[in-house]
Design a protein around this motif. Structure first.
Motif, PDB file in Angstrom:
ATOM      1  N   LYS A 262       0.831  -1.207   0.000  1.00  0.00           N
ATOM      2  CA  LYS A 262       0.000   0.000   0.000  1.00  0.00           C
ATOM      3  C   LYS A 262       0.865   1.257   0.000  1.00  0.00           C
ATOM      4  CE  LYS A 262      -3.722   2.359   2.497  1.00  0.00           C
ATOM      5  NZ  LYS A 262      -4.646   2.315   3.648  1.00  0.00           N
ATOM      6  N   GLU A 263       1.926   1.256   0.813  1.00  0.00           N
ATOM      7  CA  GLU A 263       2.820   2.419   0.868  1.00  0.00           C
ATOM      8  C   GLU A 263       3.537   2.623  -0.466  1.00  0.00           C
ATOM      9  OE1 GLU A 263       4.201   2.657   5.534  1.00  0.00           O
ATOM     10  OE2 GLU A 263       4.988   1.025   4.293  1.00  0.00           O
ATOM     11  N   ILE A 264       3.972   1.521  -1.088  1.00  0.00           N
ATOM     12  CA  ILE A 264       4.632   1.619  -2.391  1.00  0.00           C
ATOM     13  C   ILE A 264       3.657   2.150  -3.431  1.00  0.00           C
ATOM     14  CG2 ILE A 264       5.676   0.284  -4.270  1.00  0.00           C
ATOM     15  CD1 ILE A 264       6.859  -1.569  -2.131  1.00  0.00           C
ATOM     16  N   SER A 265       2.432   1.639  -3.380  1.00  0.00           N
ATOM     17  CA  SER A 265       1.392   2.090  -4.294  1.00  0.00           C
ATOM     18  C   SER A 265       1.177   3.595  -4.185  1.00  0.00           C
ATOM     19  CB  SER A 265       0.089   1.344  -4.006  1.00  0.00           C
ATOM     20  OG  SER A 265      -0.985   1.882  -4.737  1.00  0.00           O
ATOM     21  N   ASN A 266       1.119   4.086  -2.956  1.00  0.00           N
ATOM     22  CA  ASN A 266       0.916   5.523  -2.737  1.00  0.00           C
ATOM     23  C   ASN A 266       2.098   6.337  -3.253  1.00  0.00           C
ATOM     24  OD1 ASN A 266      -1.566   5.078  -1.524  1.00  0.00           O
ATOM     25  ND2 ASN A 266      -0.724   5.029   0.561  1.00  0.00           N
ATOM     26  N   ARG A 267       3.317   5.884  -2.963  1.00  0.00           N
ATOM     27  CA  ARG A 267       4.506   6.626  -3.376  1.00  0.00           C
ATOM     28  C   ARG A 267       4.639   6.718  -4.893  1.00  0.00           C
ATOM     29  NH1 ARG A 267       9.773   6.077   0.504  1.00  0.00           N
ATOM     30  NH2 ARG A 267       8.715   6.326   2.506  1.00  0.00           N
ATOM     31  N   GLY A 269       2.145   6.737  -6.956  1.00  0.00           N
ATOM     32  CA  GLY A 269       1.040   7.477  -7.543  1.00  0.00           C
ATOM     33  C   GLY A 269      -0.116   6.644  -8.060  1.00  0.00           C
ATOM     34  N   PHE A 270      -0.225   5.398  -7.609  1.00  0.00           N
ATOM     35  CA  PHE A 270      -1.358   4.571  -8.014  1.00  0.00           C
ATOM     36  C   PHE A 270      -2.582   4.938  -7.175  1.00  0.00           C
ATOM     37  CE2 PHE A 270       2.187   2.181  -9.628  1.00  0.00           C
ATOM     38  CZ  PHE A 270       1.706   1.576 -10.788  1.00  0.00           C
ATOM     39  N   PRO A 271      -3.796   4.816  -7.729  1.00  0.00           N
ATOM     40  CA  PRO A 271      -5.001   5.199  -6.983  1.00  0.00           C
ATOM     41  C   PRO A 271      -5.258   4.335  -5.763  1.00  0.00           C
ATOM     42  CG  PRO A 271      -5.587   4.134  -9.072  1.00  0.00           C
ATOM     43  CD  PRO A 271      -4.112   4.413  -9.116  1.00  0.00           C
ATOM     44  N   ASN A 272      -4.874   3.053  -5.827  1.00  0.00           N
ATOM     45  CA  ASN A 272      -5.034   2.156  -4.687  1.00  0.00           C
ATOM     46  C   ASN A 272      -4.154   0.933  -4.884  1.00  0.00           C
ATOM     47  OD1 ASN A 272      -6.676   0.109  -6.227  1.00  0.00           O
ATOM     48  ND2 ASN A 272      -8.119   1.840  -6.298  1.00  0.00           N
ATOM     49  N   SER A 273      -3.991   0.139  -3.822  1.00  0.00           N
ATOM     50  CA  SER A 273      -3.094  -1.011  -3.871  1.00  0.00           C
ATOM     51  C   SER A 273      -3.616  -2.109  -4.795  1.00  0.00           C
ATOM     52  CB  SER A 273      -2.870  -1.572  -2.464  1.00  0.00           C
ATOM     53  OG  SER A 273      -4.091  -1.879  -1.843  1.00  0.00           O
ATOM     54  N   SER A 274      -4.943  -2.205  -4.959  1.00  0.00           N
ATOM     55  CA  SER A 274      -5.517  -3.218  -5.853  1.00  0.00           C
ATOM     56  C   SER A 274      -5.136  -2.925  -7.303  1.00  0.00           C
ATOM     57  CB  SER A 274      -7.039  -3.254  -5.715  1.00  0.00           C
ATOM     58  OG  SER A 274      -7.415  -3.678  -4.428  1.00  0.00           O
ATOM     59  N   PHE A 275      -5.239  -1.658  -7.688  1.00  0.00           N
ATOM     60  CA  PHE A 275      -4.858  -1.258  -9.041  1.00  0.00           C
ATOM     61  C   PHE A 275      -3.367  -1.491  -9.246  1.00  0.00           C
ATOM     62  CE2 PHE A 275      -3.634   1.592 -12.416  1.00  0.00           C
ATOM     63  CZ  PHE A 275      -4.678   1.496 -13.326  1.00  0.00           C
ATOM     64  N   PHE A 276      -2.572  -1.154  -8.228  1.00  0.00           N
ATOM     65  CA  PHE A 276      -1.126  -1.369  -8.315  1.00  0.00           C
ATOM     66  C   PHE A 276      -0.806  -2.843  -8.513  1.00  0.00           C
ATOM     67  CE2 PHE A 276       2.729  -2.518  -5.798  1.00  0.00           C
ATOM     68  CZ  PHE A 276       3.685  -2.015  -6.675  1.00  0.00           C
TER      69      PHE A 276
END
Length: 299
Positions: A262-267, A269-276
């Motif tokens: 989740k933190e990597i996803s946020n860093r 710029g992905f909208p959420n961890s599922s999309f990432f």
């Protein structure tokens, strides 16, 4: 003790410990005469294009979390600025030096030939150049020119001329590679300049997963024109370049940090961890956690 006369370089060098083997030529150029004696070199080389000359022993690096590169005596290891690598692992008998240059300096040295470096480093991913007749000769001059502390009368001009000679010789070697043949290259000098600027924008962008129009706007051109130029120079679309660059950041964060998905996803710029997770799986063929479990570095 290496002369740390440039304030910007001083900040980069503060965490390296022993500076005896480092010569600060300018804010844009560093020369490391003995790689084995410098700890944590990877902490500063992200800002520089690196040319490592292995004269003895062995060097092992891992690039992007998924590619191991072994460097043998007589070979050059080439790493573009912004490329994600693991800290260098060297044998106890290694004899190697490293020349580090920022994009700004490299561009001023190579001029319109900068596209050769970019095409090799960013598209073909040529990281190893085998020994040639000029390597040992230039090593002698590298030591005598870059390690010589003298007042800058003609010194700056000498260094710039030497760096241009060195890089043109290196580009000549890259061009000799079959995959770098220019027989089908119908791009113009302006195409190459725009392509270089695009790659530099992409390399320095913290959240790289952006639309093509985002980068085109920064270059003051249309998305269609950027796509045409990218295909003409590299054979790849801008979106392919963006995706590959994003994945390099993914690989690095999964292997080099303890950040959650989740933190990597946020860093990134992905909208959420599922999309990432879906994005990563489509590119890597596995989930982020599966990749991490197979590549995570031991402390």
């Amino acid at each position: 003790m290496a002369e740390t006369k440039n304030s910007s370089a001083k900040g980069h060098l503060s965490s390296l410990g022993n500076l005896d083997s480092i010569q600060v030529v300018s804010d844009d150029v560093l020369f490391v005469s003995n790689v084995r004696e410098v700890a944590n070199l990877s902490k500063i080389r992200m800002d520089y294009n690196s040319i490592v000359h292995c004269r003895g022993g062995r060097i092992l690096v891992e690039i992007g979390g998924n590619t191991q590169i072994k460097v043998k005596p007589g070979q050059l290891l080439l790493i573009p600025a912004g490329k994600l690598i693991q800290p260098m692992m060297v044998s106890t008998d290694v004899d190697a030096n490293a020349l580090l240059m920022t994009d700004h300096k490299l561009k001023s040295v190579l001029g319109n030939q900068m596209y050769i470096w970019n095409k090799a480093m960013y598209m073909k991913e040529i990281y190893i150049v085998d020994g040639t007749s000029w390597m040992e000769a230039t090593t002698h001059y590298t030591q005598s020119i870059l390690l010589h502390n003298r007042e800058p009368i003609l010194y700056n001009e000498i260094v710039s001329s030497f760096l241009r000679l060195l890089m043109l010789l290196l580009c000549e070697e890259l061009m000799r590679n079959d995959t770098m043949a220019q027989s089908d290259d119908n791009s113009t000098i302006r195409d190459k300049e725009i392509f270089n600027r695009f790659l530099q924008q992409l390399s320095h962008q913290e959240q790289k997963r952006q639309k093509v129009s985002f980068y085109a706007d920064k270059l003051n051109i249309t998305s269609k024109y950027l796509s045409t130029v990218s295909r003409r120079v590299s054979g790849k679309t801008p979106m392919r370049w963006i995706t590959e660059s994003v994945m390099q950041d993914c690989y690095s964060m999964l292997t080099d940090t303890d950040l959650s998905v989740k933190e990597i996803s946020n860093r990134l710029g992905f909208p959420n961890s599922s999309f990432f997770g879906q994005y990563f799986r489509e590119e890597a063929g596995m989930t982020p956690m599966e990749y991490r479990s197979g590549h995570k570095k031991l402390a």
